[in-house]
Design a protein around this motif. Structure first.
Motif: not given
Length: 440
Positions: A86-105
């Motif tokens: 949970l402390e690790a998960a608090d270190r990133w924006d979950h909105g960004r994480a959810v949309h990673l597959p659409r954003r990466v090359n």
């Protein structure tokens, strides 16, 4: 380092650097070589996601998803060091994480993954996973679901284990916080009292506590509201704890408990009130109608039914709500076999069509986020004791489970509601017109 191994390290660096550009996290990833790669600009390395073996990358390539991640975390091929999941998960924006597959090359990542496809090693999670023989959780027949086996896997892991993170009342459901600074202990007793108030309990009434757990609500209602309680559970460990507590408090004349499925109760008298606190998640979609019909059968006309359950949001298409999601399948394998989450719309609809009038619905989503975050903190602080009790794999899985739940409630992908309904009868409900009476 061999040429293949060197190629894997170079490829891993490129992939992680590319992902970090989009994730913008505040933690680092540690390769199996010990090399640290920040997951965002100026990211700290006090908390690290560790790829302990390059085979983990291959497994994520061939079978991406939550199930694989849980398996890798259980075996230690993926670890978190310097903090809890949970402390690790608090270190990133979950909105960004959810949309990673659409954003990466995707082309870049596919090219760099080639060196990892040569490694076929895999470690088993062993006894940490539930074996759903014959996909029992999907069957429609109640007996085929093996509900007692499901409950035993989840709850009979040991009372001492649950005692590591629960409050002294051993309440394993969302607390009810007055504010963000309130302790878990006070928030849980506050919740127990609110349940009794919402059920309008009075001395001399009879309460059925379905899925009574470790007896927290049964004891509270008998002690503070003077009711007679009958509780049922399918967990032998919980029953033994609750019976010892009842004897210690001298409540044997007010509370009776038994190891029984509530659907098998053969009662000649009806109850004034029934409570069900986060047991409903175990029931299964195919048994929802049966559940509410049993509540109707066991209640007096005009009697109140309290229903607290975690739910999911649902979707736009009412006919497209399946019993299992990716998340529930994963949690069902490792933590909570047989679990299926309703939606609040289905709950209210089913109550209404099966003989109840819904009187009150309250959302406790942020309360459960705070509760699961506190459970995570407490279990992490006592993880060495947990490992001694249930093993390292299961301890890791419980920590990632709590992280997943806390983030789910925080983001609103999981919800939890308290619903109060009355067995329908003609005429006045008898409940005060002003809901504020609950708070006085």
């Amino acid at each position: 380092m061999t040429q293949t191994a060197d190629r894997r390290v170079i490829a891993a660096r490129r992939i992680v650097h590319h992902i970090a550009e989009h994730l913008q996290g505040d933690l680092s990833l540690q390769l199996w070589t010990g090399e640290l790669i920040p997951l965002g600009p100026n990211a700290r390395d006090d908390i690290r996601i560790v790829l302990a073996d390059p085979s983990a990358v291959r497994r994520l390539i061939l079978k991406p998803g939550l199930m694989t991640l849980f398996e890798l975390y259980a075996t230690g091929d993926v670890r978190i060091e310097g903090g809890s999941p949970l402390e690790a998960a608090d270190r990133w924006d979950h909105g960004r994480a959810v949309h990673l597959p659409r954003r990466v090359n995707k082309g870049l990542i596919a090219r760099e993954l080639i060196p990892f496809l040569l490694d076929g090693s895999k470690r088993s999670v062993g006894d940490a996973a539930y074996d759903p023989t014959g996909e029992a959780g999907q069957r429609k027949d109640k007996s085929a679901r093996k509900d007692k086996d499901f409950i035993s896997f989840h709850y009979d892991v040991g009372n001492d284990f649950y005692g590591l993170f629960l409050d002294p009342e051993m309440v394993y459901s969302s607390a009810y916080y007055a504010d963000a600074d309130q302790s878990l202990e006070d928030a849980q007793t506050r919740k127990l009292d609110f349940i009794c108030r919402k059920l309008r309990l009075k001395p001399g009434q009879k309460l059925l506590d379905v899925g009574c757990g470790w007896g927290g609500l049964s004891c509270w209602a008998a002690q503070h509201y003077g009711v007679t309680v009958h509780g049922v559970t399918l967990s032998e460990e919980q029953l033994a704890f609750a019976q010892a507590k009842i004897a210690r408090l001298g409540l044997q004349d007010k509370i009776t408990l038994e190891l029984k499925d509530y659907r098998d109760l053969d009662m000649t008298e009806h109850f004034d009130a029934i409570s069900q606190v986060e047991m409903f998640e175990h029931v299964g979609f195919a048994n929802h109608d049966r559940h509410f019909l049993e509540m109707h059968r066991l209640l007096k006309p005009g009697g109140l039914y309290f229903h607290q359950a975690s739910t999911r949001r649902g979707g736009r298409h009412l006919g497209n709500i399946t019993p299992q999601t990716t998340a529930t399948r994963t949690i069902g394998r490792f933590i909570f076999p047989g679990g299926e989450l309703d939606t609040i719309g289905m709950t209210v609809t089913n109550l209404g069509r099966l003989g109840f009038e819904v009187l009150d619905v309250e959302d406790l989503r942020e309360h459960f986020q705070a509760t699961t975050a506190e459970w995570s903190r407490r279990l992490m602080a006592r993880r060495e004791e947990a490992i001694a009790m249930i093993g390292e794999e299961r301890t890791r899985l419980w920590l990632i489970f709590f992280a997943m739940c806390a983030k789910g409630f925080e983001r609103g992908s999981i919800l939890v509601y308290q619903t109060v309904a009355q067995r329908r009868r003609a005429g006045p409900s008898g409940v005060p017109l002003d809901r504020g009476s609950l708070y006085r």
